[in-house]
Design a protein around this motif. Structure first.
Motif, PDB file in Angstrom:
ATOM      1  N   GLU A   1      20.302  26.568  55.177  1.00  0.00           N
ATOM      2  CA  GLU A   1      21.304  25.532  54.926  1.00  0.00           C
ATOM      3  C   GLU A   1      21.000  24.725  53.670  1.00  0.00           C
TER       4      GLU A   1
ATOM      5  N   SER B   1      24.626  26.422  49.919  1.00  0.00           N
ATOM      6  CA  SER B   1      25.526  26.296  51.064  1.00  0.00           C
ATOM      7  C   SER B   1      26.600  25.260  50.739  1.00  0.00           C
TER       8      SER B   1
ATOM      9  N   SER C   1      23.708  22.324  63.378  1.00  0.00           N
ATOM     10  CA  SER C   1      24.166  21.926  62.055  1.00  0.00           C
ATOM     11  C   SER C   1      23.006  21.463  61.185  1.00  0.00           C
ATOM     12  N   PHE C   2      23.320  21.269  59.888  1.00  0.00           N
ATOM     13  CA  PHE C   2      22.336  20.771  58.920  1.00  0.00           C
ATOM     14  C   PHE C   2      21.857  19.376  59.303  1.00  0.00           C
TER      15      PHE C   2
ATOM     16  N   GLY D   1      27.627  22.604  52.603  1.00  0.00           N
ATOM     17  CA  GLY D   1      27.589  21.422  53.446  1.00  0.00           C
ATOM     18  C   GLY D   1      27.956  20.162  52.679  1.00  0.00           C
TER      19      GLY D   1
ATOM     20  N   VAL E   1      15.566  26.478  58.050  1.00  0.00           N
ATOM     21  CA  VAL E   1      16.929  25.930  58.112  1.00  0.00           C
ATOM     22  C   VAL E   1      17.228  25.088  56.881  1.00  0.00           C
TER      23      VAL E   1
END
Length: 844
Positions: free
Chosen positions: A679, A684, A624-625, A686, A674
């Motif tokens: 990300e 993105s 994940s981020f 998120g 990333v």
């Protein structure tokens, strides 16, 4: 046993040995009356061939090895070899021509060929006696032997009433006679005799598959050939003996001889390679020339170098190949199906030889390793994508257990007895004797599943570990620093026993912690005994723990129901730190232990991050981020720590630099691919958080700026400038993202959202302040790089104001905007002039 003083014949043999090892290129002969005299047992005198000595200058400048001599011999004497072969082929073609033309009957052709071969042998011997030794005469004799082989082979094919046994006996006699004549004619005839001798059974094969008689014949031929090598000391002739004898072992693999025949044949070969060249039938040659040297690894290597100068050194690779052949034989026939003599005879022979010839020590341990491989390899099976070990049935397990017991008693008992007899290199025998019980115990635990009682197997391993520790302590009390190798080996064996007990008793996750705990015990033992060689054992265990925990996620999987990562990774970190504290006065060990503890701390943090992010599932298939952000910080901080240690360390600066750069590369790659690309919150979806400033952007983009500033101070100046530039750009990027997060709020930071005028103006104001701050800081620090960065940012702000912010303004708003921009630019221009004056004054 001390060898008798050399006789006059023996002294002549020494001169012969030195001359033979030089070259074969000269033709002037000199007779010799005895074999080499460096053998401890005086060999019987016999007429022998001696190659003429090369010039002293050539010998001193370069001593060619075995293959160089062989190639040199072929290059210098190719006409001799070709001539001898042509003479032999002439006899063959004569027989063929007579057959095609029908000139003579089969019996007449065979008899004439035999007479021609004998006549050529007589002529070669007459020429040698009257004209002197010459390779041309030897080649003539070799061609005569080929004619005799061809005649006997023709008799086997053309005369149906001829007994194959009679022809076989005739060819064998030709081979042995050729080898005997080679004592007079030299290595050319010896090579032709060996070639013919080893090919005879192939030519007369009846296809019955009964190879026992052929192996007996080859054994006798090898015995004669090795005896010949004691007089005609040419190393390249060993190639023929080794290749010919092992060729027939390979041929035996295509047949089905009686049980144990192959192993008995290989046992005979090993004994002959050991005994025949030096006529040491009881294997009592102890090579006492170096027995007074200290029994260290260096002295053993020097002994090996000295042995390589011996004419019979090729016996070592020959023995190695024989042992490998025995391993293949046992794997094919099965260790369980082999009787005790087949299994133990060759190890007994090698143990006996190594006890008297220390240069053979590695070959004494090799049979045991080959037996282990021959036991395990046939039990490996592929089930799907996995390689599994399928043990034997209950009856086979019982037989295998007895064989393991006998091997343990043989090797450990022999080692104990030889140590009591004060054999050379006691450290080797200590290691062998202590390792065999542990090896057999581990094999028994995994293969003898019908007798698996974890408590009993683990208890035996624990007892062995404690016993070895007691023996190490007793060795230190009795000998002190006189035998450090033995103490180190016993302590290492003890910890292997404790590790084996941990493997049997503990789960996989706790097993790594058990290995790490050994760092503490080894450090304590090192602090107590101060063994100079223990440091490498500690380094090895530390490396094992670090590598295991580093690659753990890709090798093993554990139950997610327990918080195993805390005590495994965290416990290993504490163990490394405790070992570093125990050995705090060991300057050379501190970099290793402190560096290992730092690396384990990084791994602990990474494991705990995954544990808390994914509800205890460390091996969750997601990156994940948030995890990427934490990893960037962890790896970046580790890089800073390692680079800092590299500047302070005197022992391993290069090591710390490499490890630090590896962590830096991992952090940079994660940040770039990333956080900035894959990300990025601008495209993105998120969840960054709604709180201004204190949100995920601070963790992902703000704190890495501090890491970059730290790298600016740790990296060399040429590279530190790039770290400082990266820190400035990242600060600009982070502040810009925070501005967008404040204005967009819960709507998200995606670029697809509308950008209000207030957000655009906020960018301009903040960027202007950043540019002014950079210019001021550059003026104060007299730094051209910072100042130039501020100027670049200022130009970006001006371009944005003209092209974007003020493009749609009219009236008083346009007047106020241009007035504010003009005043700001004038103020910055004044600062720029002052800065230039200061730089100019400082340079004068």
């Amino acid at each position: 046993m001390t060898s008798p003083p050399p006789t006059e014949a023996g002294q002549a043999g020494v001169a012969a040995s030195e001359a033979l090892s030089a070259a074969l290129s000269e033709q002037a002969p000199e007779p010799v009356s005895a074999p080499a005299a460096e053998l401890p047992v005086t060999s019987p005198t016999a007429p022998s061939y001696q190659a003429p000595a090369a010039s002293a200058a050539g010998t001193e400048s370069h001593t060619p090895d075995l293959f160089e001599r062989l190639l040199q011999n072929i290059r210098n004497h190719w006409m001799v070899w070709l001539g001898g072969i042509c003479v032999g082929l002439a006899g063959v073609f004569m027989v063929r021509y007579s057959i095609e033309q029908g000139l003579l009957g089969p019996e007449t052709r065979v008899v004439l060929s035999l007479l021609a071969g004998i006549g050529l042998h007589v002529a070669a011997e007459w020429l040698r006696r009257n004209k002197g030794q010459n390779n041309v005469f030897a080649a003539l004799a070799g061609g005569a032997s080929i004619i005799l082989y061809s005649a006997l082979f023709a008799a086997f094919k053309l005369l149906p009433g001829t007994s194959p046994g009679l022809v076989f006996t005739g060819m064998a006699l030709v081979s042995f006679a050729t080898l005997a004549l080679a004592l007079r004619h030299g290595p050319v005839l010896a090579a032709l005799g060996m070639l013919g001798g080893y090919l005879v059974p192939i030519l007369l094969s009846s296809g019955s598959g009964q190879i026992e008689l052929a192996l007996v014949y080859i054994s006798i031929l090898t015995l004669f050939s090795l005896g010949l090598l004691a007089y005609v000391q040419q190393r390249w002739l060993w190639i023929g003996v080794i290749a010919g004898s092992l060729l027939w072992w390979l041929i035996s693999l295509t047949t089905e001889p009686a049980d144990g025949v192959r192993s008995l044949y290989l046992l005979a070969l090993a004994y002959m390679f050991l005994a025949v060249p030096g006529f040491d039938w009881l294997l009592q040659n102890r090579h006492q020339d170096n027995d007074d040297a200290p029994a260290s690894a260096d002295s053993w290597w020097q002994r090996m170098q000295n042995w390589r100068a011996d004419p019979h050194w090729p016996a070592f690779p020959g023995l190695l190949l024989v042992l490998l052949a025995q391993g293949v034989t046992l794997a094919g026939e099965g260790v369980i199906a082999s009787d005790y003599f087949t299994l133990l005879a060759l190890p007994v022979l090698m143990l006996l030889a190594a006890s008297r010839r220390p240069e053979l020590n590695p070959l004494a341990a090799l049979p045991l390793l080959l037996i282990v491989l021959a036991t395990v390899m046939p039990m490996l099976s592929s089930v799907g994508d996995e390689l599994v070990l399928i043990g034997p049935d209950a009856a086979g397990q019982a037989q295998l257990g007895v064989r393991f017991l006998w091997l343990t008693l043989l090797y450990s008992g022999s080692a104990l007895w030889l140590l009591r007899m004060r054999v050379l290199y006691p450290a080797f025998w200590t290691g062998l004797g202590s390792a065999v019980p542990l090896l057999m115990l581990a094999l028994g635990y995994y293969l003898l599943t019908g007798f698996r009682l974890d408590g009993a197997w683990g208890l035996v391993a624990l007892v062995l570990g404690v016993l070895y520790l007691w023996l190490a302590n007793r060795n230190q009390q009795r000998y002190g620093d006189a035998r450090p190798w033995i103490s180190v080996i016993l302590i290492s064996a003890a910890h292997l026993g404790l590790s084996l007990a941990a493997v049997i008793w503990l789960a996989e996750a706790t097993l790594t912690l058990a290995f790490a705990l050994q760092l503490v015990s080894l450090a304590w033992l090192q602090q107590r005994y101060q063994l100079p060689l223990m440091a490498w054992i500690i380094r090895t265990v530390l490396l094992l723990v670090v590598v295991r925990l580093t690659f753990n996620p890709w090798l093993l999987s554990y139950d997610a129901g327990t918080h195993w990562s805390l005590w495994t990774y965290g416990g290993a970190t504490l163990c490394a730190a405790a070992a570093a504290w125990i050995l705090r006065h060991e300057v050379k060990m501190q970099p290793w232990l402190q560096g290992g503890a730092a690396q384990l701390l990084v791994l602990t943090l990474a494991a705990e991050v995954r544990y808390w992010l994914y509800d205890g599932d460390i091996f969750h298939h997601e990156f994940s981020f948030l995890e990427a952000s934490l990893n960037v910080l962890i790896w970046g901080c580790a890089a800073v720590i390692y680079l800092w240690r590299a500047r302070l360390s005197e022992q391993l600066p290069r090591f710390y630099q490499v490890v630090g750069l590896l962590h830096l590369a991992a952090a940079a790659a994660t940040y770039l691919f990333v956080l900035l690309l894959a990300e990025n919150p601008l495209w993105s979806s998120g969840n960054i958080g709604s709180t201004p400033l204190f949100n995920l952007l601070l963790l992902s983009y703000g704190l890495p700026t501090l890491v970059m500033l730290a790298l600016w101070r740790q990296l060399p100046p040429p590279y530190g400038r790039f770290a400082a530039l990266a820190a400035g750009l990242n600060t600009f990027w982070f502040i810009s993202l925070e501005i967008r997060q404040i204005w967009q709020g819960d709507a998200g930071m995606s670029l697809s959202n509308d950008t209000p005028d207030g957000e655009l103006y906020t960018y301009s104001v903040v960027w202007m302040l950043l540019a002014a701050g950079a210019l001021t800081l550059g003026r104060w620090l007299a730094s051209r790089d910072i100042y130039r960065g501020g100027m670049v940012l200022l130009l970006v702000v001006v371009a944005k104001l003209f092209l974007i912010d003020m493009a749609g303004l009219t009236g008083l708003w346009r007047v106020a905007s241009f007035m504010g921009l003009g005043l700001a630019l004038l103020g910055l221009a004044w600062l720029h002039q002052k800065f230039g004056e200061r730089l100019q004054a400082g340079s004068m």
